[in-house]
Write a protein that holds these residues in place. Structure first.
Motif, mmCIF file in Angstrom:
data_model
loop_
_atom_site.group_PDB
_atom_site.id
_atom_site.type_symbol
_atom_site.label_atom_id
_atom_site.label_comp_id
_atom_site.label_asym_id
_atom_site.label_seq_id
_atom_site.Cartn_x
_atom_site.Cartn_y
_atom_site.Cartn_z
ATOM 1 N N THR A 1 1.099 -1.010 0.489
ATOM 2 C CA THR A 1 0.096 -0.066 0.274
ATOM 3 C C THR A 1 0.832 1.419 -0.404
ATOM 4 O OG1 THR A 1 -0.017 -0.320 2.437
ATOM 5 C CG2 THR A 1 -2.135 -1.092 1.459
ATOM 6 N N TRP B 1 3.006 2.239 -2.511
ATOM 7 C CA TRP B 1 2.196 2.866 -3.433
ATOM 8 C C TRP B 1 1.025 3.366 -3.959
ATOM 9 C CZ3 TRP B 1 6.027 -0.233 -2.388
ATOM 10 C CH2 TRP B 1 7.467 -0.361 -2.326
ATOM 11 N N CYS B 2 -0.196 2.657 -3.094
ATOM 12 C CA CYS B 2 -1.570 3.057 -3.009
ATOM 13 C C CYS B 2 -1.879 2.969 -4.557
ATOM 14 C CB CYS B 2 -1.702 4.541 -3.568
ATOM 15 S SG CYS B 2 -1.145 5.248 -1.229
ATOM 16 N N ASP B 3 -1.272 1.621 -5.427
ATOM 17 C CA ASP B 3 -1.995 0.742 -6.760
ATOM 18 C C ASP B 3 -2.533 -0.423 -6.435
ATOM 19 O OD1 ASP B 3 -2.084 -0.644 -9.173
ATOM 20 O OD2 ASP B 3 -0.204 0.037 -9.295
ATOM 21 N N THR B 4 -3.924 -0.059 -6.089
ATOM 22 C CA THR B 4 -4.808 -0.700 -5.770
ATOM 23 C C THR B 4 -5.202 -1.501 -6.753
ATOM 24 O OG1 THR B 4 -7.226 0.302 -6.428
ATOM 25 C CG2 THR B 4 -6.079 0.907 -4.376
ATOM 26 N N ARG C 1 1.149 8.692 7.667
ATOM 27 C CA ARG C 1 1.738 8.047 6.215
ATOM 28 C C ARG C 1 1.139 9.277 4.830
ATOM 29 N NH1 ARG C 1 6.174 5.318 6.906
ATOM 30 N NH2 ARG C 1 7.198 5.320 8.148
ATOM 31 N N GLY D 1 -3.619 9.401 1.531
ATOM 32 C CA GLY D 1 -3.872 8.778 0.133
ATOM 33 C C GLY D 1 -3.453 6.894 0.781
ATOM 34 N N ARG D 2 -2.543 6.856 1.799
ATOM 35 C CA ARG D 2 -2.363 5.694 1.754
ATOM 36 C C ARG D 2 -3.412 4.957 2.740
ATOM 37 N NH1 ARG D 2 3.236 3.061 4.106
ATOM 38 N NH2 ARG D 2 2.818 0.629 4.094
ATOM 39 N N ASP D 3 -4.135 5.836 3.672
ATOM 40 C CA ASP D 3 -5.276 5.316 4.654
ATOM 41 C C ASP D 3 -6.505 5.224 3.230
ATOM 42 O OD1 ASP D 3 -3.796 6.339 6.633
ATOM 43 O OD2 ASP D 3 -4.788 8.223 6.924
ATOM 44 N N ARG D 4 -6.898 5.813 2.613
ATOM 45 C CA ARG D 4 -7.910 5.780 1.412
ATOM 46 C C ARG D 4 -7.546 4.032 1.158
ATOM 47 N NH1 ARG D 4 -7.699 10.758 0.540
ATOM 48 N NH2 ARG D 4 -7.118 10.705 -1.436
ATOM 49 N N CYS D 5 -5.821 4.101 0.299
ATOM 50 C CA CYS D 5 -5.373 2.431 -0.449
ATOM 51 C C CYS D 5 -6.207 1.654 0.397
ATOM 52 C CB CYS D 5 -4.711 2.890 -0.828
ATOM 53 S SG CYS D 5 -3.246 1.300 -1.581
ATOM 54 N N GLU E 1 -9.734 0.312 0.872
ATOM 55 C CA GLU E 1 -10.280 0.661 -0.110
ATOM 56 C C GLU E 1 -9.736 -1.101 -0.314
ATOM 57 O OE1 GLU E 1 -9.884 0.779 -5.723
ATOM 58 O OE2 GLU E 1 -9.237 2.877 -3.958
#
Length: 236
Positions: A133, A135-138, A170, A173-177, A180
């Protein structure tokens, strides 16, 4: 958390564990295995080294019945410190394989060295995904989980995925990743017949270490007992 580099297999430790068992975790199990409680007293684990071998498919039911049953908990460095509660009461058949810095693909590749053809596996518990996570690339994360799912189905074990734990400091964005991916992981496990252990946001407040990713001592204790309670309940 360390990214990349070398990792090693870590099995159960030989230290005493005086922390009492906590309440069983809330969980969603999407396969056919019933989960019951047990109150058995347990012995303590000892240290042993693994010599991984490549598994072989096509074992007969008669052969499986004569093989030793092993429960394996495998994943990234968040498993460090969970060996004692998980490996009780049977250190010969329950073990933790901690792969520091591991991502989902690393666990997929490592399974061929962890799983031994002489044994059969009534349960395989997997905790991985935190490093992915970053890299936040779901979409890539989901693809890697699907590949891991194909791999674990070869072993004929009850498979449970542990949700990704929250991180702190962090960025949103990472929290949302993480949120999700966990929501998708729950649905995917149900579709594929895997179990899903949902930690929710339990480890967000006061249980994370100074780096905001790894667990504090108290967090490790709680995490270890949540995993251990799941293993014991699933096997009885």
């Amino acid at each position: 958390m360390a990214q990349g580099g070398h990792w090693k297999l870590v099995t159960s430790g030989s230290r005493q564990c005086s922390t009492p068992a906590l309440n069983p975790p809330a969980m969603v199990i999407g396969n056919r295995y019933a989960l019951l409680d047990t109150g058995e007293k347990e012995s303590l684990p000892t240290v042993k080294e693994e010599k991984p071998r490549t598994p072989k498919a096509g074992r007969s039911a008669a052969t499986t019945a004569n093989r030793k049953g092993r429960v394996v908990v495998v994943g990234d460095s968040l498993l460090r410190g969970t060996e004692a509660p998980i490996c009780r009461p049977d250190i010969s058949s329950q073990e933790v394989c901690c792969l520091p810095g591991a991502r989902i693909r690393d666990v997929t590749e490592a399974l061929s060295r962890i799983i031994q053809p002489s044994d059969y596996y009534p349960m395989l518990l997997i905790h991985v995904g935190t490093n992915d996570t970053a890299w936040c690339d779901t979409e890539r994360i989901k693809s890697d989980y699907r590949a891991l799912g194909v791999r674990v189905k070869e072993f004929g074990a009850q498979v449970v995925f542990s949700s990704i734990l929250p991180v702190k400091g962090r960025g949103p964005g990472r929290d949302r990743c993480i949120m999700e991916v966990n929501a998708w992981l729950r649905r995917w496990c149900r579709q594929e017949g895997f179990g899903f252990l949902d930690h929710g946001m339990l480890f967000e407040e006061g249980l994370l270490g100074r780096d905001g990713v790894h667990l504090s001592r108290r967090g490790k204790t709680l995490f270890g007992h949540r995993l251990a309670n799941l293993v014991r309940r699933a096997l009885n």
